[in-house]
Design an enzyme around this catalytic site. Structure first.
Site, PDB file in Angstrom:
ATOM      1  N   LYS A 106       0.861  -1.184   0.000  1.00 39.08           N
ATOM      2  CA  LYS A 106       0.000   0.000   0.000  1.00 39.08           C
ATOM      3  C   LYS A 106       0.896   1.231   0.000  1.00 39.08           C
ATOM      4  O   LYS A 106       1.653   1.462   0.941  1.00 39.08           O
ATOM      5  CB  LYS A 106      -0.915   0.022   1.217  1.00 39.08           C
ATOM      6  CG  LYS A 106      -1.811   1.259   1.248  1.00 39.08           C
ATOM      7  CD  LYS A 106      -2.420   1.487   2.612  1.00 39.08           C
ATOM      8  CE  LYS A 106      -3.047   2.879   2.664  1.00 39.08           C
ATOM      9  NZ  LYS A 106      -3.429   3.270   4.039  1.00 39.08           N
ATOM     10  N   GLY A 167      -7.705   9.426  10.095  1.00 43.34           N
ATOM     11  CA  GLY A 167      -7.946   9.493  11.529  1.00 43.34           C
ATOM     12  C   GLY A 167      -8.975  10.514  11.966  1.00 43.34           C
ATOM     13  O   GLY A 167      -9.200  10.681  13.167  1.00 43.34           O
ATOM     14  N   ALA A 193      -9.355   5.879   4.669  1.00 40.09           N
ATOM     15  CA  ALA A 193      -9.194   7.042   5.556  1.00 40.09           C
ATOM     16  C   ALA A 193     -10.485   7.824   5.712  1.00 40.09           C
ATOM     17  O   ALA A 193     -11.195   8.073   4.745  1.00 40.09           O
ATOM     18  CB  ALA A 193      -8.089   7.978   5.079  1.00 40.09           C
ATOM     19  N   GLY A 194     -10.768   8.206   6.958  1.00 45.86           N
ATOM     20  CA  GLY A 194     -11.883   9.087   7.251  1.00 45.86           C
ATOM     21  C   GLY A 194     -13.143   8.428   7.760  1.00 45.86           C
ATOM     22  O   GLY A 194     -14.059   9.098   8.223  1.00 45.86           O
ATOM     23  N   ASN A 215      -8.579   1.837  10.128  1.00 46.49           N
ATOM     24  CA  ASN A 215      -7.805   1.499  11.314  1.00 46.49           C
ATOM     25  C   ASN A 215      -8.343   2.242  12.537  1.00 46.49           C
ATOM     26  O   ASN A 215      -8.879   1.655  13.471  1.00 46.49           O
ATOM     27  CB  ASN A 215      -6.328   1.810  11.088  1.00 46.49           C
ATOM     28  CG  ASN A 215      -5.424   1.360  12.227  1.00 46.49           C
ATOM     29  OD1 ASN A 215      -4.221   1.550  12.192  1.00 46.49           O
ATOM     30  ND2 ASN A 215      -5.960   0.732  13.260  1.00 46.49           N
ATOM     31  N   THR A 216      -8.236   3.580  12.507  1.00 51.13           N
ATOM     32  CA  THR A 216      -8.616   4.375  13.672  1.00 51.13           C
ATOM     33  C   THR A 216     -10.070   4.184  14.064  1.00 51.13           C
ATOM     34  O   THR A 216     -10.402   4.180  15.260  1.00 51.13           O
ATOM     35  CB  THR A 216      -8.335   5.866  13.411  1.00 51.13           C
ATOM     36  OG1 THR A 216      -6.986   6.021  12.962  1.00 51.13           O
ATOM     37  CG2 THR A 216      -8.532   6.686  14.674  1.00 51.13           C
TER      38      THR A 216
END
Length: 264
Positions: A106, A167, A193-194, A215-216
C-alpha cells in the site's frame, strides 16, 4: 457461507477474498487487542506500517507475525510516515526483503503532518517506480477522479481515495467524487481514511466501492472488538444494498398499499 458471498468475491492482484473489509494494525493498546479486533472484523487483508510496526526488523521485541500469522492473512505493508517518493520506494523494498519477496504494498506519500493529505506529485512518481520494479501497488490518494484514473493507467492494482483526512472520523465528505471514481474504474476502488462509524462504511459500499480500509475507526472506539464486528456487518449490508439496487428517489410520496381493489 451464503450463495451471495460465494459468488461475490473481491479480487485484488489476481487473488480472491471473501471479506471486503481491510484493517490496519496500529493504535491498539497491545497485540492481544490487535488480534481480537482483526478476528472480529473478519478481514483477510491487514495493513502494517513498516516504519512503526515490528515484523522482524527488531529481533527480541513483540512481533506482529506471531499473533497474526501470514499463512492466515494477506499482509499489506504500507508506507505510512513517508513524505517523499524516495522514502516510500525504499520502505516498500525493505518490506519485500522482510516478507520474503512479498510484492503487494500500500503506497501512501503524505504532504504534511497536519492534514496527512497525499502529496499527489510524489505519489505518482513513487507509483511509477514501484510498478516498474515489480510491485503490486494499492495506492492511497485524494478523491480527484482524474488522478485516480492516472494511477490506474500507471498500473496500480487498486486505487484507494480518502473519504476524509486520515484518523478524522468525518465520514465521506464528497460522495460525488467517490462515485465518479467508481463508475470510471477498471480496478478495485477502496475507500481509505476518514471512516468513523459503521454507517460511513455502509455508505461507501452503497456507492459501489469494492471495499473499505480502516484502522482508527476501530482502534479508537471505546470497544474496538465490538466496533470491528459492527464494521464487518456494515460492509456486508452496504454491499448487498448496492447489489440489490436502491429504489429511486422521488419528490412526492408513493403509497405502499394499492388504491385499486380495496374492499371499501
Amino acid at each position: 457461507m451464503s450463495q451471495t458471498e460465494t459468488q461475490d468475491l473481491l479480487t485484488i492482484a489476481g487473488r480472491d477474498y471473501r471479506s471486503r473489509l481491510l484493517v490496519g494494525t496500529g493504535k491498539y493498546k497491545d497485540l492481544d487487542e490487535t488480534r481480537a479486533a482483526v478476528e472480529a472484523s473478519g478481514a483477510e487483508i491487514i495493513t502494517v506500517a513498516i516504519r512503526r510496526t515490528n515484523i522482524g526488523q527488531n529481533p527480541g521485541e513483540p512481533n506482529l507475525l506471531d499473533v497474526l500469522p501470514p499463512d492466515r492473512y494477506t499482509y499489506l505493508p504500507n508506507t505510512a510516515g513517508c513524505y517523499s517518493a524516495e522514502d516510500a520506494v525504499r520502505t516498500c523494498r525493505l518490506a519485500r526483503e522482510l516478507l520474503d519477496g512479498h510484492t503487494l504494498v500500500k503506497l501512501e506519500v503524505l504532504g504534511d503532518e497536519k492534514t496527512l493529505y497525499p502529496d499527489v506529485v510524489q505519489t505518482l512518481a513513487a507509483a511509477e517506480t514501484l510498478v516498474k520494479d515489480g510491485f503490486q501497488v494499492m495506492v492511497y490518494t485524494s478523491d480527484d477522479p482524474i488522478l485516480a484514473k492516472r494511477l490506474e493507467e500507471i498500473g496500480c492494482v487498486a486505487v484507494m481515495p480518502l473519504a476524509a483526512p486520515i484518523g478524522s472520523g468525518l465520514g465521506i465528505q464528497n460522495r460525488y467524487n467517490i462515485l465518479e471514481i467508481v463508475e470510471n474504474a477498471q480496478v478495485p476502488i477502496l475507500v481509505d481514511a476518514g471512516v468513523g462509524t459503521a454507517s460511513d462504511a455502509a455508505i461507501a459500499m452503497e456507492l459501489g466501492c469494492d471495499g473499505v480500509l480502516m484502522n482508527t475507526a476501530i482502534a479508537a472506539a471505546k470497544n474496538p472488538v465490538l466496533m470491528a464486528s459492527a464494521m464487518k456487518k456494515a460492509i456486508e449490508a452496504g454491499r448487498e444494498a448496492f447489489l440489490a439496487g436502491r429504489m429511486p428517489r422521488k419528490r412526492y410520496a408513493s403509497a405502499s398499499s394499492p388504491v385499486e381493489g380495496t374492499f371499501f
